[in-house]
Design an enzyme around this catalytic site. Structure first.
Site, PDB file in Angstrom:
ATOM      1  CB  CYS A 155      -8.630  36.393 -53.779  1.00 48.53           C
ATOM      2  SG  CYS A 155      -9.387  37.746 -52.870  1.00 48.53           S
TER       3      CYS A 155
ATOM      4  CG  HIS B 254     -11.741  38.534 -58.100  1.00 47.60           C
ATOM      5  ND1 HIS B 254     -11.182  38.465 -56.846  1.00 47.60           N
ATOM      6  CD2 HIS B 254     -12.399  37.372 -58.294  1.00 47.60           C
ATOM      7  CE1 HIS B 254     -11.504  37.309 -56.296  1.00 47.60           C
ATOM      8  NE2 HIS B 254     -12.242  36.625 -57.161  1.00 47.60           N
TER       9      HIS B 254
END
Length: 717
Positions: free
Chosen positions: A349, A300
């Site tokens: 992200c 992530h």
């Protein structure tokens, strides 16, 4: 006719037992307690269909008590022997009667092994001798076994292997039997070291039983997430033992000749060596350096104040910049290598991390015209994944992998990927590719890597790289019916191979025919439902589909690094003749050796599928490059494809403001689930059956018990 020397003692007829032994058995049966005497033995023997005893037979045995030295038991044993009863059958009867004394008479009487075979490690090509000498009355016979199989011509006290081969390695045992009993030697383990380098040929003349290290560990230059495999090989008698050290300290689980770490971290760097020893001698291998760098990452990410951060899988919750890797810092390290191209493809992200208010002040980057950033999404937005059948793929990666091998300027290729992503209505308004570039010349992902330094290490690495990309040659198979099939091979990754088949010749009398491949080793990840498809895409292959011949059936084999033996499979041909309803079929077995990375024999060092996406054909991804102004370095801090590198799913991600969305994706015409990149961090892929071979025990006492018992039983039935 006499019994062959190597026949199992259990098949020996009672009539062949020595007279003193028969007399002793008769005495025990004559004076046995009720239920353990000769009448009970006669009843149990008579209940077996093969040995018939009439009332007259039993009466004659009973009348022997009237003779001065007559024995009913002696008469019964002689009668059973004349009618073909064997020693093993007698043992079964006595066991059922629980006659312990009689059983002891039949076991291990008179045999004593005075020389046991030794376990040893030897070089391929040497002369090996395993010895087992025993005494017994009147004489003994020998039979050698490798595991549970008899060794051909192995019926002498010395088993000589001249020259010894790699496939001779294993566990050996010798069965010694006399006319009335048998026993086994202890197990001897034979290790055979195969040295491909002819420079070691002089080692074959080593003094017998001399301890010598013949395979030295090699320096390693790895990146975080790679597998560390260190090997040390030695020969000697007694068999050598091993203990690995790092920075002067012994390593737990480091008592094998191969030391592995499936997924290295920075802490695994250091100085390694192996201490080799046996009861007589000891030696240390050469000391080598293991350097751990960072080039590939999967996990992530977020973005704060223009800086991108990659979140390690073991980051605390909540995480901050101090717990993460800053992309800009990594770019600075890459610039120091003066590479010709630095590419960052960030499939993660870029939302703000509300728990991190730190403003990093970074050193200024060099002004270089060789940097390309491909962000999976715009600043402040999320990146999404498509999930289907328990597998996940980032939207960015889904479209990127379809164009990854195109020989185009990297910015042109990314523009086309952005256009492809724009056609997916599922992510419109939610995710769009952002490209930043400072290129001033044409640079492509397919550009070959150029080096200015040709060190011995780099030459060895290049040779190993070349060996890991050798494909089997295309072949033609002729079937009895006259059909000819072409079998071709292509590499998608260094551990992923495509097999394609097509009919090249068909006799006119055959109406239709179809060929397909099957029966692959269990080591490989091959889904039969996705094999023998009409297009490469149906097998899950996209990267090389444009280069494959058309009108074939395609099968995709992955995880070749797990292949322990040669790749052997079956080609099946089904065909029909006009006017005949039945379908005819023929089969041919094909052996293509060890293709691609299987040739390096790395299966023992991997406990995951780290090579699934890190090793790519056509030299696309390189974990090690020499310093050069024209060297290309690729960096993919994106989520791995399923079944790839570890760390792909982050269990502690709590990216704020996330929402879950379920929609039907029309990208490939199938129903799928769309989720934010940070949401699937808690996703756990389904458990898979491990393809890693389970190491056999080094406890030869336990193995001796298990296999001796098995051998004894199998030979007595």
């Amino acid at each position: 006719m006499s019994e062959p020397p190597c026949s199992p003692p259990g098949s020996l007829p009672l009539s062949r037992l020595a007279e003193p032994l028969l007399r002793r058995l008769s005495e025990l049966l004559d004076r046995a307690a009720p239920g353990k005497g000769w009448r009970e033995l006669a009843q149990r023997a008579g209940s077996r269909g093969r040995v018939r005893l009439s009332p007259l037979d039993l009466e004659q045995c009973s009348l022997k008590v009237l003779e001065p030295e007559g024995s009913p038991s002696w008469s019964l044993l002689k009668l059973l022997g004349d009618r073909g009863c064997t020693v093993v059958e007698l043992v079964e009867f006595l066991q059922a009667m629980e006659h312990t004394e009689a059983l002891q008479c039949l076991s291990y009487s008179g045999i004593k092994i005075v020389v046991q075979p030794d376990s040893q490690a030897v070089l391929c090509g040497q002369v090996v001798k395993l010895c087992c000498w025993a005494t017994g009355h009147p004489f003994v016979h020998y039979q050698w076994f490798k595991q549970k199989k008899e060794v051909p011509h192995g019926n002498s006290p010395e088993l000589v292997l001249n020259p010894v081969k790699v496939n001779d390695a294993g566990f050996y045992i010798c069965r010694v039997n006399s006319e009335s009993s048998f026993t086994f030697s202890r197990w001897a383990r034979l290790e055979v070291c195969d040295l491909q380098d002819t420079a070691h040929g002089s080692l074959i003349s080593l003094p017998e039983k001399k301890l010598c290290i013949c395979i030295q560990p090699q320096p390693q230059n790895l990146t975080v997430g790679d597998a560390l495999v260190l090997e040390c090989g030695a020969v000697g008698n007694p068999i050598p033992q091993y203990q690995w050290f790092r920075n002067g300290f012994p390593l737990a689980n480091g008592n094998k000749n191969v030391y592995t770490v499936s997924c290295v971290d920075m802490e695994h760097g250091g100085t390694y060596w192996c201490h080799v020893f046996n009861d007589k001698e000891d030696q240390d291998s050469k000391k080598i350096e293991v350097i751990i760098g960072l080039l590939y990452y999967a996990g992530h990410g977020y973005e704060n104040y223009g800086n991108s951060f990659m979140v390690p899988i073991d980051a605390p919750n909540p995480y901050r910049s101090a717990n993460c890797l800053c992309v800009q810092n990594i770019l600075k390290l890459m610039q120091e290598k003066e590479t010709g191209l630095n590419v960052f493809l960030l499939d993660m992200c870029r939302k703000r991390n509300e728990y991190d208010d730190t403003i990093l002040i970074l050193d200024a980057l060099k002004v270089t015209a060789n940097i390309v950033f491909g962000y999976a999404t715009c600043q402040g937005a999320e990146a999404f994944e498509i999930q289907q059948l328990g597998l996940a793929n980032g939207i960015f990666m889904k479209f990127l992998k379809e164009r990854l091998l195109e020989d185009k300027k990297i910015t042109v290729l990314l523009d086309e990927v952005a256009e492809d992503m724009g056609k997916c209505h599922l992510t419109k308004g939610k995710q769009a590719l952002e490209i930043r570039s400072s290129l001033s010349e044409k640079r492509a992902l397919s550009d070959p890597i150029q080096q200015t330094i040709s060190s011995a290490e780099s030459m060895a690495r290049n040779l190993q790289w070349a060996k890991a990309h050798e494909l089997p040659e295309s072949m033609y198979l002729e079937f009895k019916c006259g059909v000819q099939i072409q079998l071709g091979f292509a590499a998608e990754f260094s551990n992923v191979m495509i097999i394609y088949t097509r009919i090249v010749k068909k006799p006119p009398e055959i109406l239709v025919c179809r060929a397909y491949v099957t029966d692959f080793p269990l080591d490989l990840d091959v889904d039969p439902k996705e094999a023998n498809k009409g297009t490469p895409e149906e097998t899950g292959s996209y990267l090389v589909s444009k280069d494959l011949p058309k009108h074939c059936l395609y099968t995709r084999l992955s995880s070749l690094q797990k292949l322990k033996e040669h790749l052997i499979f079956t080609v099946c041909l089904h065909y029909e003749y006009p006017g005949i309803e039945d379908t005819m079929d023929e089969r041919k077995e094909v052996n293509v050796g060890k293709p691609l990375i299987a040739k390096l024999g790395l299966h023992h060092g991997f406990r995951n599928n780290c090579l699934q996406t890190c090793c790519v054909a056509n030299n696309l991804f390189h974990s090690q490059v020499e310093s050069s102004p024209v060297v290309t370095k690729y960096y993919f801090p994106s989520r791995c494809q399923p079944n790839s590198c570890p760390g792909a799913y982050h269990p502690n991600c709590t990216c704020p403001g996330s929402t879950r969305q379920l929609e039907a994706c029309s990208c490939s015409g199938t129903s799928r689930m769309l989720a934010s990149r940070h949401e699937v961090q808690n996703y756990s892929p389904p458990a898979e059956k491990s393809n890693v071979p389970i190491e056999t025990t080094d406890d030869t006492v336990e193995l001796e018990f298990l296999l001796s018992d098995s051998l004894g039983l199998s030979k007595q039935q």
